[in-house]
Design a protein around this motif. Structure first.
Motif, PDB file in Angstrom:
ATOM      1  N   LEU A   7       0.830  -1.196   0.000  1.00  0.00           N
ATOM      2  CA  LEU A   7       0.000   0.000   0.000  1.00  0.00           C
ATOM      3  C   LEU A   7       0.867   1.249   0.000  1.00  0.00           C
ATOM      4  O   LEU A   7       1.892   1.286   0.696  1.00  0.00           O
ATOM      5  N   PRO A   8       0.460   2.308  -0.719  1.00  0.00           N
ATOM      6  CA  PRO A   8       1.201   3.570  -0.681  1.00  0.00           C
ATOM      7  C   PRO A   8       0.784   4.469   0.487  1.00  0.00           C
ATOM      8  O   PRO A   8       1.230   5.607   0.585  1.00  0.00           O
ATOM      9  N   VAL A   9      -0.099   3.963   1.337  1.00  0.00           N
ATOM     10  CA  VAL A   9      -0.571   4.647   2.541  1.00  0.00           C
ATOM     11  C   VAL A   9      -0.427   3.657   3.694  1.00  0.00           C
ATOM     12  O   VAL A   9      -0.782   2.481   3.535  1.00  0.00           O
ATOM     13  N   PRO A  10       0.084   4.080   4.854  1.00  0.00           N
ATOM     14  CA  PRO A  10       0.183   3.150   5.973  1.00  0.00           C
ATOM     15  C   PRO A  10      -1.162   2.510   6.302  1.00  0.00           C
ATOM     16  O   PRO A  10      -2.199   3.186   6.350  1.00  0.00           O
ATOM     17  N   ALA A  11      -1.168   1.203   6.512  1.00  0.00           N
ATOM     18  CA  ALA A  11      -2.415   0.476   6.748  1.00  0.00           C
ATOM     19  C   ALA A  11      -3.174   1.020   7.949  1.00  0.00           C
ATOM     20  O   ALA A  11      -4.414   1.006   7.965  1.00  0.00           O
ATOM     21  N   ALA A  12      -2.468   1.518   8.944  1.00  0.00           N
ATOM     22  CA  ALA A  12      -3.122   2.040  10.144  1.00  0.00           C
ATOM     23  C   ALA A  12      -3.983   3.259   9.841  1.00  0.00           C
ATOM     24  O   ALA A  12      -4.857   3.614  10.646  1.00  0.00           O
ATOM     25  N   GLU A  13      -3.749   3.898   8.704  1.00  0.00           N
ATOM     26  CA  GLU A  13      -4.496   5.102   8.341  1.00  0.00           C
ATOM     27  C   GLU A  13      -5.723   4.793   7.473  1.00  0.00           C
ATOM     28  O   GLU A  13      -6.431   5.718   7.066  1.00  0.00           O
ATOM     29  N   ILE A  14      -5.962   3.510   7.187  1.00  0.00           N
ATOM     30  CA  ILE A  14      -7.070   3.129   6.316  1.00  0.00           C
ATOM     31  C   ILE A  14      -8.068   2.306   7.120  1.00  0.00           C
ATOM     32  O   ILE A  14      -7.740   1.210   7.600  1.00  0.00           O
ATOM     33  N   GLN A  15      -9.262   2.813   7.259  1.00  0.00           N
ATOM     34  CA  GLN A  15     -10.297   2.088   7.971  1.00  0.00           C
ATOM     35  C   GLN A  15     -10.919   1.016   7.076  1.00  0.00           C
ATOM     36  O   GLN A  15     -11.074   1.214   5.877  1.00  0.00           O
ATOM     37  N   GLY A  16     -11.258  -0.115   7.675  1.00  0.00           N
ATOM     38  CA  GLY A  16     -11.995  -1.138   6.953  1.00  0.00           C
ATOM     39  C   GLY A  16     -11.159  -2.151   6.208  1.00  0.00           C
ATOM     40  O   GLY A  16     -11.722  -2.962   5.452  1.00  0.00           O
ATOM     41  N   LEU A  17      -9.843  -2.155   6.404  1.00  0.00           N
ATOM     42  CA  LEU A  17      -9.027  -3.163   5.738  1.00  0.00           C
ATOM     43  C   LEU A  17      -9.307  -4.537   6.346  1.00  0.00           C
ATOM     44  O   LEU A  17      -9.404  -4.676   7.566  1.00  0.00           O
ATOM     45  N   PRO A  18      -9.425  -5.561   5.531  1.00  0.00           N
ATOM     46  CA  PRO A  18      -9.703  -6.901   6.064  1.00  0.00           C
ATOM     47  C   PRO A  18      -8.478  -7.499   6.757  1.00  0.00           C
ATOM     48  O   PRO A  18      -7.337  -7.155   6.448  1.00  0.00           O
ATOM     49  N   GLU A  19      -8.735  -8.391   7.687  1.00  0.00           N
ATOM     50  CA  GLU A  19      -7.648  -9.110   8.346  1.00  0.00           C
ATOM     51  C   GLU A  19      -7.172 -10.241   7.450  1.00  0.00           C
ATOM     52  O   GLU A  19      -7.815 -10.600   6.466  1.00  0.00           O
ATOM     53  N   GLY A  20      -6.037 -10.806   7.815  1.00  0.00           N
ATOM     54  CA  GLY A  20      -5.525 -11.958   7.080  1.00  0.00           C
ATOM     55  C   GLY A  20      -4.416 -11.633   6.108  1.00  0.00           C
ATOM     56  O   GLY A  20      -3.825 -12.535   5.519  1.00  0.00           O
ATOM     57  N   PHE A  21      -4.125 -10.344   5.918  1.00  0.00           N
ATOM     58  CA  PHE A  21      -3.032  -9.935   5.043  1.00  0.00           C
ATOM     59  C   PHE A  21      -1.903  -9.314   5.859  1.00  0.00           C
ATOM     60  O   PHE A  21      -2.127  -8.789   6.962  1.00  0.00           O
ATOM     61  N   THR A  22      -0.706  -9.354   5.308  1.00  0.00           N
ATOM     62  CA  THR A  22       0.419  -8.609   5.861  1.00  0.00           C
ATOM     63  C   THR A  22       0.566  -7.348   5.016  1.00  0.00           C
ATOM     64  O   THR A  22       0.886  -7.421   3.823  1.00  0.00           O
ATOM     65  N   TYR A  23       0.290  -6.207   5.623  1.00  0.00           N
ATOM     66  CA  TYR A  23       0.292  -4.952   4.887  1.00  0.00           C
ATOM     67  C   TYR A  23       1.687  -4.320   4.917  1.00  0.00           C
ATOM     68  O   TYR A  23       2.281  -4.127   5.983  1.00  0.00           O
TER      69      TYR A  23
END
Length: 312
Positions: A7-23
């Motif tokens: 991701l070009p944006v830190p995952a912590a800044e995106i609401q609603g990302l599904p679990e199960g991935f390594t971002y």
């Protein structure tokens, strides 16, 4: 099965990302955040150019989806041949419509109403009163009637235009009226007061606005380009601007960025903005919603939205 998502944006800044991935966060820096071979879903850094966009693609041997944050995909296409078969390329339909349509109307209104001249007059303490064209009662032609073209027409509606004509790759019918195929352009150009380019850059549209296209535009007409610079033949446009026959407003240029000393900078009747059609406060909230939505579908094995092509 690989589970890395770049991701070009830190995952912590995106609401609603599904679990199960390594971002993994990568916005085009020199060092990759992890082995590209472990990436399953790649979101391309925004507005970082072709070199950065395609740099990890050759090593992404397990990637299954590539998501751009731009409406166009031309900056990614040079690297698609390095991808395995079956990779889905998705664009950012729904992210840039509001911002690009806003800027389009700003460029049209500023050009017609003489705003650049007022700014220069203010710098010189000159009161430049006069009589200026209005958008009302003008005939507008939108070349490239996808989601951005439709959003532009949405914003044109209150301005009492005499007519809005629409052109896309192929003919179809919309609630607002017919969309003409590209083949109809020669017959539509002579009656348009304002020609707006919002088409993607493809083999068909590269150089579409050439000397012949421009010669069919009526005297005094305004050309507005919010698509890609190479859609317009710069040399042919310069000739029309320098003669004073046409005016233009460009958010994109060829070359781009426009280098110092280029004749476009001082061409008469030209307003230039530095490719900021999508670069507004409206971008990030919509981009984050797109990423969360696409990854939720990806995690659930559901069809992705905005698929432009699948590699073979």
């Amino acid at each position: 099965m690989t589970s890395d998502v770049w991701l070009p944006v830190p995952a912590a800044e995106i609401q609603g990302l599904p679990e199960g991935f390594t971002y993994r966060f990568w916005d085009g820096g020199q060092d990759f955040p992890a082995d590209p071979a472990d990436c399953a879903f790649y979101v391309v850094p925004y507005m970082k150019g072709t070199e950065i966009a395609v740099r990890p693609l050759a090593a992404m041997t397990s990637v299954r989806a590539v998501q751009t944050l731009s409406a166009g995909i031309d900056h990614v296409e040079p690297g698609l041949g390095n991808l395995p078969a079956g990779v889905q390329l998705c664009n950012a339909r729904g992210v840039h419509e509001a911002s690009t349509a806003e800027l389009t109307l700003a460029l049209v209104l500023a050009s017609l109403r003489g705003i650049p001249g007022f700014v220069h007059g203010q710098d010189k303490e000159e009161w430049r009163a006069g009589f200026y064209p209005a958008l009302a009662d003008k005939s507008v032609l939108i070349v490239g009637y996808g989601s951005i073209g439709a959003a532009i027409e949405d914003r044109l509606t209150p301005f009492e235009c005499a007519r809005v004509a629409r052109v896309a790759r192929s003919a179809r019918t919309t609630e607002r009226g017919p969309v003409h195929p590209l083949a109809d352009l020669p017959g539509l150009l002579p009656s348009a007061d304002v020609v707006i380019l919002s088409t993607p850059l493809t083999e068909t549209t590269q150089g579409l606005v050439n000397a012949g296209f421009l010669s069919r535009m009526k005297d005094g007409a305004l050309l507005v380009n919010v698509s890609r610079g190479p859609v317009v033949d710069t040399k042919a446009l310069l000739a029309e601007l320098e003669s004073g026959r046409l005016r233009a407003a460009l958010d994109v240029t060829d070359p781009e960025p426009l280098p110092a000393g280029h004749p476009l900078w001082h061409a008469p009747g030209l307003l230039i903005s530095p490719h900021v059609g999508g670069s507004t406060s409206a971008f990030m909230p919509r981009a984050k919603r797109l990423m969360a939505g696409q990854l939720t579908r990806f995690a659930a094995g559901e069809p992705l939205h905005n698929i432009v092509l699948t590699t073979s």
